[in-house]
Write a protein that holds these residues in place. Structure first.
Motif, PDB file in Angstrom:
ATOM      1  N   GLU A  71       0.830  -1.187   0.000  1.00 54.07           N
ATOM      2  CA  GLU A  71       0.000   0.000   0.000  1.00 54.07           C
ATOM      3  C   GLU A  71       0.871   1.246   0.000  1.00 54.07           C
ATOM      4  OE1 GLU A  71      -2.674  -0.149   3.225  1.00 54.07           O
ATOM      5  OE2 GLU A  71      -3.854  -1.801   2.428  1.00 54.07           O
ATOM      6  N   HIS A  72       0.438   2.248  -0.743  1.00 56.14           N
ATOM      7  CA  HIS A  72       1.118   3.531  -0.727  1.00 56.14           C
ATOM      8  C   HIS A  72       0.126   4.614  -1.126  1.00 56.14           C
ATOM      9  CE1 HIS A  72       1.437   2.591  -5.014  1.00 56.14           C
ATOM     10  NE2 HIS A  72       1.685   3.872  -5.226  1.00 56.14           N
ATOM     11  N   THR A  73       0.559   5.860  -1.020  1.00 56.65           N
ATOM     12  CA  THR A  73      -0.327   7.000  -1.217  1.00 56.65           C
ATOM     13  C   THR A  73       0.174   7.882  -2.331  1.00 56.65           C
ATOM     14  OG1 THR A  73      -0.961   6.995   1.120  1.00 56.65           O
ATOM     15  CG2 THR A  73      -1.328   9.027  -0.096  1.00 56.65           C
ATOM     16  N   VAL A  74      -0.759   8.347  -3.155  1.00 53.87           N
ATOM     17  CA  VAL A  74      -0.480   9.377  -4.151  1.00 53.87           C
ATOM     18  C   VAL A  74      -1.187  10.645  -3.689  1.00 53.87           C
ATOM     19  CG1 VAL A  74      -0.785  10.127  -6.533  1.00 53.87           C
ATOM     20  CG2 VAL A  74      -0.234   7.738  -6.042  1.00 53.87           C
ATOM     21  N   LEU A  75      -0.429  11.696  -3.440  1.00 54.03           N
ATOM     22  CA  LEU A  75      -0.983  12.955  -2.972  1.00 54.03           C
ATOM     23  C   LEU A  75      -0.623  14.067  -3.947  1.00 54.03           C
ATOM     24  CD1 LEU A  75      -2.333  14.744  -0.758  1.00 54.03           C
ATOM     25  CD2 LEU A  75      -0.044  15.014   0.219  1.00 54.03           C
ATOM     26  N   VAL A  76      -1.631  14.817  -4.383  1.00 53.45           N
ATOM     27  CA  VAL A  76      -1.413  16.008  -5.211  1.00 53.45           C
ATOM     28  C   VAL A  76      -1.785  17.228  -4.383  1.00 53.45           C
ATOM     29  CG1 VAL A  76      -1.948  17.207  -7.359  1.00 53.45           C
ATOM     30  CG2 VAL A  76      -1.943  14.697  -7.301  1.00 53.45           C
ATOM     31  N   VAL A  77      -0.831  18.127  -4.203  1.00 51.15           N
ATOM     32  CA  VAL A  77      -1.040  19.340  -3.415  1.00 51.15           C
ATOM     33  C   VAL A  77      -1.195  20.518  -4.374  1.00 51.15           C
ATOM     34  CG1 VAL A  77      -0.152  20.848  -1.609  1.00 51.15           C
ATOM     35  CG2 VAL A  77       0.357  18.395  -1.547  1.00 51.15           C
ATOM     36  N   ILE A  78      -2.376  21.143  -4.347  1.00 57.95           N
ATOM     37  CA  ILE A  78      -2.638  22.337  -5.152  1.00 57.95           C
ATOM     38  C   ILE A  78      -2.415  23.561  -4.274  1.00 57.95           C
ATOM     39  CG2 ILE A  78      -4.373  23.621  -6.451  1.00 57.95           C
ATOM     40  CD1 ILE A  78      -5.728  20.976  -7.105  1.00 57.95           C
ATOM     41  N   VAL A  79      -1.513  24.437  -4.708  1.00 59.21           N
ATOM     42  CA  VAL A  79      -1.160  25.617  -3.914  1.00 59.21           C
ATOM     43  C   VAL A  79      -1.629  26.876  -4.639  1.00 59.21           C
ATOM     44  CG1 VAL A  79       0.692  26.878  -2.764  1.00 59.21           C
ATOM     45  CG2 VAL A  79       0.871  24.389  -3.058  1.00 59.21           C
ATOM     46  N   ASP A  80      -2.459  27.636  -3.977  1.00 55.34           N
ATOM     47  CA  ASP A  80      -2.941  28.911  -4.512  1.00 55.34           C
ATOM     48  C   ASP A  80      -1.846  29.969  -4.320  1.00 55.34           C
ATOM     49  OD1 ASP A  80      -4.219  31.250  -5.156  1.00 55.34           O
ATOM     50  OD2 ASP A  80      -5.674  31.174  -3.524  1.00 55.34           O
ATOM     51  N   ILE A  81      -1.307  30.501  -5.423  1.00 59.69           N
ATOM     52  CA  ILE A  81      -0.218  31.481  -5.329  1.00 59.69           C
ATOM     53  C   ILE A  81      -0.632  32.832  -5.912  1.00 59.69           C
ATOM     54  CG2 ILE A  81       1.571  29.717  -5.393  1.00 59.69           C
ATOM     55  CD1 ILE A  81       2.016  30.467  -8.362  1.00 59.69           C
ATOM     56  N   THR A  82      -1.934  33.074  -6.054  1.00 61.48           N
ATOM     57  CA  THR A  82      -2.402  34.325  -6.629  1.00 61.48           C
ATOM     58  C   THR A  82      -2.059  35.498  -5.722  1.00 61.48           C
ATOM     59  OG1 THR A  82      -4.266  33.085  -7.555  1.00 61.48           O
ATOM     60  CG2 THR A  82      -4.403  35.489  -7.618  1.00 61.48           C
ATOM     61  N   PRO A  83      -1.327  36.505  -6.219  1.00 65.57           N
ATOM     62  CA  PRO A  83      -0.913  37.630  -5.367  1.00 65.57           C
ATOM     63  C   PRO A  83      -2.075  38.343  -4.697  1.00 65.57           C
ATOM     64  CG  PRO A  83       0.307  37.657  -7.427  1.00 65.57           C
ATOM     65  CD  PRO A  83      -0.744  36.597  -7.568  1.00 65.57           C
ATOM     66  N   GLY A  95      -2.090  29.712 -10.222  1.00 60.25           N
ATOM     67  CA  GLY A  95      -1.747  31.119 -10.249  1.00 60.25           C
ATOM     68  C   GLY A  95      -2.816  31.945 -10.928  1.00 60.25           C
ATOM     69  N   PRO A  96      -2.593  33.236 -11.071  1.00 61.05           N
ATOM     70  CA  PRO A  96      -3.576  34.112 -11.712  1.00 61.05           C
ATOM     71  C   PRO A  96      -3.706  33.824 -13.208  1.00 61.05           C
ATOM     72  CG  PRO A  96      -1.539  35.308 -11.268  1.00 61.05           C
ATOM     73  CD  PRO A  96      -1.405  33.977 -10.605  1.00 61.05           C
ATOM     74  N   GLY A  97      -4.755  33.094 -13.558  1.00 57.43           N
ATOM     75  CA  GLY A  97      -5.006  32.775 -14.959  1.00 57.43           C
ATOM     76  C   GLY A  97      -4.196  31.622 -15.503  1.00 57.43           C
ATOM     77  N   PHE A  98      -3.460  30.903 -14.662  1.00 52.34           N
ATOM     78  CA  PHE A  98      -2.677  29.766 -15.149  1.00 52.34           C
ATOM     79  C   PHE A  98      -2.555  28.716 -14.047  1.00 52.34           C
ATOM     80  CE2 PHE A  98       0.547  32.267 -12.976  1.00 52.34           C
ATOM     81  CZ  PHE A  98       1.324  31.300 -12.340  1.00 52.34           C
ATOM     82  N   VAL A 129       7.737  29.307  -8.036  1.00 51.54           N
ATOM     83  CA  VAL A 129       6.604  30.207  -7.822  1.00 51.54           C
ATOM     84  C   VAL A 129       6.937  31.604  -8.331  1.00 51.54           C
ATOM     85  CG1 VAL A 129       5.220  31.366  -6.070  1.00 51.54           C
ATOM     86  CG2 VAL A 129       5.625  28.917  -5.898  1.00 51.54           C
ATOM     87  N   ASN A 130       8.113  32.103  -7.974  1.00 55.56           N
ATOM     88  CA  ASN A 130       8.507  33.457  -8.391  1.00 55.56           C
ATOM     89  C   ASN A 130       8.620  33.578  -9.902  1.00 55.56           C
ATOM     90  OD1 ASN A 130       8.607  34.346  -5.736  1.00 55.56           O
ATOM     91  ND2 ASN A 130      10.763  33.828  -5.498  1.00 55.56           N
ATOM     92  N   SER A 131       9.193  32.558 -10.546  1.00 56.32           N
ATOM     93  CA  SER A 131       9.327  32.597 -12.005  1.00 56.32           C
ATOM     94  C   SER A 131       7.968  32.480 -12.689  1.00 56.32           C
ATOM     95  CB  SER A 131      10.256  31.479 -12.482  1.00 56.32           C
ATOM     96  OG  SER A 131       9.716  30.202 -12.178  1.00 56.32           O
ATOM     97  N   SER A 132       7.050  31.748 -12.069  1.00 54.59           N
ATOM     98  CA  SER A 132       5.719  31.587 -12.649  1.00 54.59           C
ATOM     99  C   SER A 132       4.926  32.878 -12.579  1.00 54.59           C
ATOM    100  CB  SER A 132       4.956  30.475 -11.921  1.00 54.59           C
ATOM    101  OG  SER A 132       5.605  29.235 -12.037  1.00 54.59           O
TER     102      SER A 132
END
Length: 292
Positions: free
Chosen positions: A12-24, A64-67, A99-102
Motif C-alpha cells: 500500500e502507498h499513497t499518491v498525494l497532489v497538493v494544489i497551492v494557490d499562489i495568486t498575489p 496562479g492568476p489565470g494559469f 513560484v517566483n518565475s511563474s
C-alpha cells in the motif's frame, strides 16, 4: 514536483497532489516573508508525506492568476531515494524559485486557475493509476483479472489517492460550474479532496470536501500552518476510519447560475439537466430543452 522513489510494489502507498494557490491578490494581506514561509511549510509537509513510505508519491500543482502548472522535478535538483532524503533546503528553494518565475509577467488581477489545477491533479492521479495497475502484469494475467472483475478491488487495497488544496482565495462564481465538474469527476474516481483554507472561507471547497469525503480546515490567525498540515492531512494508505478528522458543522451549498455566474439563493432549475439560472430563459442554455 514529483517526490517518489520510482519503485513500485504491491504494498500500500499513497499518491498525494497538493494544489497551492499562489495568486498575489489572495495574499495581499501577507508580506513576502510570510508568503515564502508558507511555501516552506508546505514543502516540509510534502517531505513528511513522502517519507511515510518509500513508495509514496507527491506532486505539487500551482494555481496562479489565470494559469496552472506542475512544479517540474527537474528544477529541484534533488530527489528522494529509498533510504535517503535529499536536503530539504534545496527542495524549498526550488519551490519558491518556481513560484517566483511563474508569477513573472502574469496578470495579478486574474483569479487563481483552480479549475485547471484540479484538472491537472486528476490527470496526474489517473496517470499514476494506469502506471501502478499495469506494473508487473503480463497480458494474460491482466486479461484474467479484468475478466474476473477483481482488479479494482485488489487495486483499491494497494493505492490511496488524494488531492489537497491549500487556498487563500474565496470561491469564484465564474469557476463554480467547471470546478464542480472536477469535483464530480473526483467523486466518481473515489479521490477525496481535502482543503486547507487561509484568510478566507471557501464555500466551493466546503462542497468539494463534503461530496468526496474529504477534510476541510480553516486556519485561524492563531494557528500554525505546518501544525495544521501535519495534524490533519498527513495520511497513509491506512483505512480512513482510523483517523480522527475535523468535520464541518454546516456546509455552504450556495451555487452559481449557469448564465451569469452569480451566486444564487433562489433560482430556476432545468428539469432535464438540472442547470441553474438566475432568470428564466426561453430554453436551457446547457441542454437546449424548451421551457413552457
Amino acid at each position: 514536483f514529483i517526490m517518489s522513489t520510482g519503485l513500485r510494489s504491491k504494498e500500500e502507498h499513497t499518491v498525494l497532489v497538493v494544489i497551492v494557490d499562489i495568486t498575489p491578490s489572495s495574499w495581499n494581506g501577507a508580506s513576502a516573508d510570510t508568503f515564502n514561509d508558507a511555501l516552506a511549510k508546505i514543502a516540509t509537509f510534502t517531505n513528511a508525506q513522502a517519507a511515510l513510505h518509500y513508495n509514496n508519491t507527491v506532486q505539487i500543482v500551482l494555481a496562479g492568476p489565470g494559469f496552472s502548472r506542475y512544479v517540474d522535478p527537474a528544477n529541484a535538483g534533488t530527489r528522494l531515494t529509498a533510504s535517503h532524503l535529499e536536503p530539504y533546503r534545496a527542495i524549498t528553494a526550488s519551490l519558491i524559485a518556481t513560484v517566483n518565475s511563474s508569477l513573472e509577467g502574469s496578470d495579478s488581477t486574474k483569479e487563481a486557475d483552480m479549475v485547471g489545477a484540479m484538472s491537472k491533479a486528476l490527470c496526474f492521479i489517473s496517470h499514476q493509476d494506469q502506471q501502478h495497475s499495469g506494473s508487473g502484469e503480463t497480458d494474460e494475467s491482466a486479461a484474467q483479472s479484468s475478466a474476473a472483475g477483481d482488479t479494482a478491488k485488489e487495486y483499491a487495497k494497494q493505492i490511496s489517492s488524494r488531492i489537497l488544496v491549500v487556498s487563500a482565495s474565496a470561491e469564484s462564481s465564474k469557476q463554480y460550474v467547471p470546478a464542480m465538474n472536477c469535483v464530480f469527476a473526483a467523486q466518481k474516481q473515489h479521490v477525496p479532496i481535502d482543503a486547507c483554507c487561509l484568510y478566507k472561507e471557501n464555500s466551493l471547497l466546503q462542497q468539494a470536501t463534503s461530496l468526496t469525503n474529504g477534510t476541510y480546515v480553516f486556519v485561524t490567525p492563531d494557528q500554525e500552518l505546518i501544525q495544521v498540515l501535519l495534524t490533519h492531512f498527513l495520511k497513509t494508505a491506512m483505512p480512513e476510519k482510523l483517523y480522527v478528522t475535523p468535520s464541518l458543522e454546516s456546509v455552504n451549498f450556495q451555487v452559481s447560475c449557469f448564465c451569469h455566474g452569480k451566486t444564487l439563493h433562489h433560482g430556476h432549475v432545468c428539469s432535464v439537466c438540472l442547470s441553474m439560472f438566475c432568470c428564466k430563459p426561453a430554453s436551457c442554455l446547457s441542454c437546449g430543452a424548451v421551457f413552457s
